[in-house]
Design a protein around this motif. Structure first.
Motif, PDB file in Angstrom:
ATOM      1  N   PHE A  33     -42.126 -60.828   2.648  1.00 44.02           N
ATOM      2  CA  PHE A  33     -42.429 -59.448   2.243  1.00 44.02           C
ATOM      3  C   PHE A  33     -41.898 -58.507   3.311  1.00 44.02           C
ATOM      4  CE2 PHE A  33     -44.825 -55.528   2.028  1.00 44.02           C
ATOM      5  CZ  PHE A  33     -44.811 -55.250   0.670  1.00 44.02           C
TER       6      PHE A  33
ATOM      7  N   GLN B 135     -46.330 -57.270  10.622  1.00 44.63           N
ATOM      8  CA  GLN B 135     -47.725 -57.732  10.534  1.00 44.63           C
ATOM      9  C   GLN B 135     -48.109 -58.643  11.705  1.00 44.63           C
ATOM     10  OE1 GLN B 135     -50.718 -59.667   7.181  1.00 44.63           O
ATOM     11  NE2 GLN B 135     -48.954 -58.532   6.535  1.00 44.63           N
TER      12      GLN B 135
ATOM     13  N   ASP C 137     -39.023 -59.745  11.390  1.00 44.14           N
ATOM     14  CA  ASP C 137     -39.946 -58.720  10.898  1.00 44.14           C
ATOM     15  C   ASP C 137     -41.329 -59.024  11.479  1.00 44.14           C
ATOM     16  OD1 ASP C 137     -41.813 -57.257   9.481  1.00 44.14           O
ATOM     17  OD2 ASP C 137     -40.873 -57.537   7.533  1.00 44.14           O
TER      18      ASP C 137
ATOM     19  N   LYS D  96     -47.589 -51.432  11.555  1.00 43.89           N
ATOM     20  CA  LYS D  96     -49.013 -51.755  11.404  1.00 43.89           C
ATOM     21  C   LYS D  96     -49.859 -51.559  12.670  1.00 43.89           C
ATOM     22  CE  LYS D  96     -49.089 -54.782   7.341  1.00 43.89           C
ATOM     23  NZ  LYS D  96     -50.093 -54.145   6.485  1.00 43.89           N
TER      24      LYS D  96
ATOM     25  N   GLY E   8     -43.727 -49.861   8.313  1.00 47.47           N
ATOM     26  CA  GLY E   8     -43.019 -51.136   8.340  1.00 47.47           C
ATOM     27  C   GLY E   8     -41.765 -51.122   7.479  1.00 47.47           C
ATOM     28  N   ALA E   9     -41.898 -50.567   6.282  1.00 47.76           N
ATOM     29  CA  ALA E   9     -40.736 -50.523   5.388  1.00 47.76           C
ATOM     30  C   ALA E   9     -39.614 -49.716   6.033  1.00 47.76           C
ATOM     31  CB  ALA E   9     -41.130 -49.917   4.048  1.00 47.76           C
TER      32      ALA E   9
ATOM     33  N   GLU F 191     -47.988 -61.260   3.698  1.00 50.64           N
ATOM     34  CA  GLU F 191     -48.361 -60.976   2.305  1.00 50.64           C
ATOM     35  C   GLU F 191     -48.175 -62.225   1.441  1.00 50.64           C
ATOM     36  OE1 GLU F 191     -49.750 -57.856   1.572  1.00 50.64           O
ATOM     37  OE2 GLU F 191     -49.574 -57.945   3.734  1.00 50.64           O
TER      38      GLU F 191
ATOM     39  N   GLU G 207     -39.931 -63.383   8.572  1.00 51.61           N
ATOM     40  CA  GLU G 207     -41.267 -63.241   9.190  1.00 51.61           C
ATOM     41  C   GLU G 207     -41.612 -64.636   9.723  1.00 51.61           C
ATOM     42  OE1 GLU G 207     -42.590 -62.072   5.053  1.00 51.61           O
ATOM     43  OE2 GLU G 207     -44.286 -61.430   6.232  1.00 51.61           O
TER      44      GLU G 207
END
Ligand SMILES: Cc1ncc(COP(=O)(O)O)c(C=O)c1O
Length: 388
Positions: free
Chosen positions: A136, A224, A221, A250, A104-105, A193, A188
């Motif tokens: 996050f 997740q 993003d 993920k 993800g990063a 997170e 997001e």
């Protein structure tokens, strides 16, 4: 778990994780087994990763068969399952072209670079990315800077420049951060997170129209929230917006590391040879796995069932006196101060239930998407006995 194991782990591993003293050695469906043979029901799924649970027959078969052919070749060559996965991602999103990476990063890092490079190529001095408090986006230096939470940044300065922060669900706050240097807004749609906090629909839609009006790139993003987690292919599809760039990771590989950036054609064009790359990104093993995951979640009725099971889980959580929020099978329950989420997670684990925590004192439920209602009942029964 044998004490020696924990001690040895603490001797040889860097201590950046607060690990539970448990080691899982086998999984089947939504169940995990530790080395003593104790059975656990898993409502965490490797933190929203194991989309199809454990030992899914198709995923296991595809991985085994692929391992007997080729695991990896360089991205200097065409990789057939990578192209097939890219096609599925494009057909099910607002994007046109895909870049593959491993996490993800990395996907967010690539998306940030792509946004900057796009304006560079246009000859415009626009490089700032606006992100949101409580978000996050990862642990690399740029994504830590994009993560507007001091606790992730402390001690790692100097961090890259060119990031600004706005308050979530506050249009005036974002308006005050936009300048002629703004390249992208990164968000997001459910902060994961940060505590499983869905963004308000009218805020998101207004934000999107401001971005369109000012030709600011809209970057979602979905690391997740994506790949069916919320009952849509991507979570932004609940909100009637069409992002310019989407990041994924993920759940995409069902446990095999793979990340992706999906971008509109005009933006994607800025990544010409030499601008960006990844040795492993989208290799055979990763994309053969992702292909199985995507084919499974796109089967008729699958995503509708995720939504339905999510509502079912929410009702059950409410019946325990909790206040669930989220969409599909991405659910958080904030707890009152006097009950610590980490204590509940620890006690649940002792009783054979794996759950997560997030944000400030929030329980997190992100089970494999293949979970059945009877399995949800089983998890809830254990949680009820813990809360008692
Ligand atoms: C929304 C979001 N973005 C990015 C990341 C970073 O992903 P990774 O740990 O794969 O680098 C995460 C991980 O939790 C996430 O939830």
């Amino acid at each position: 778990m044998e004490k020696g194991f924990v001690e040895e782990g603490n001797t040889y591993l860097i201590g950046n994780y607060a690990r539970y003293p448990v080691s899982f050695v086998k999984g089947e469906g939504v169940y995990l087994y530790d080395e003593a043979g104790k059975k656990y029901i898993d409502m965490l799924a490797g933190i929203a990763v194991n989309t199809l649970g454990y030992n899914h027959p198709k995923l296991t078969k595809a991985i085994c068969e692929q391992a007997q052919k080729i695991i990896h070749v360089s991205n200097l060559f065409y990789i057939q399952p990578q192209i097939e996965v890219a096609k599925i991602l494009v057909e099910n999103s607002s994007g046109d072209k895909v870049f593959f990476c491993n996490s993800g990063a990395e996907a967010n890092e690539a998306a940030i670079k792509l946004a900057r490079r796009y304006f560079y190529d246009k000859g415009e001095n626009r490089y700032e990315i606006i992100t949101f408090e409580g978000g996050f986006h990862g642990r690399t230096l740029a994504t830590v800077k994009a993560t507007a939470q001091p606790k992730y940044q402390e001690g790692f300065e100097p961090l890259p420049e060119g990031f600004k922060y706005a308050k979530i669900n506050d249009i005036e706050s974002i308006k005050s951060q936009i300048t002629e240097k703004t390249a992208a807004i990164m968000i997001e749609v459910i902060q994961g997170e940060g505590g499983v906090k869905p963004v308000k629909k009218d805020f998101l839609q207004e934000l999107f129209s401001i971005a369109k009006e000012k030709e600011i790139l809209f970057l979602v993003d979905e690391v997740q929230t994506g790949i069916g987690r919320t009952g849509k292919f991507f979570a932004y599809q609940h909100f009637g917006i069409e992002p310019d760039i989407i990041t994924s990771a993920k759940g995409l590989g069902g446990g095999v590391p793979v990340g992706a950036v999906i971008a509109k054609e005009e933006i994607a064009k800025s990544f010409i040879p030499g601008t960006h790359g990844s040795t492993f990104g989208g290799n055979y093993l990763a994309t053969v796995s992702a292909k199985v995951v995507l084919e499974e979640i796109l089967k008729e009725g699958f995503l509708e069932e995720v939504l339905e099971k999510g509502e079912y889980l929410k009702e059950k959580l409410k019946s325990l006196g909790l206040k669930p929020r989220g969409k599909g099978l991405m659910i958080g329950c904030p707890l009152p101060e006097e009950i610590k989420a980490s204590d509940i997670a620890n006690k649940s684990l002792e009783k054979g239930l794996v759950i997560g925590t997030a944000g400030e004192n929030t329980l997190r439920f992100v089970p494999p998407l293949i979970i059945k209602k009877v399995e949800i009942d089983e998890a809830i029964n254990i949680l009820a006995s813990v809360l008692d």
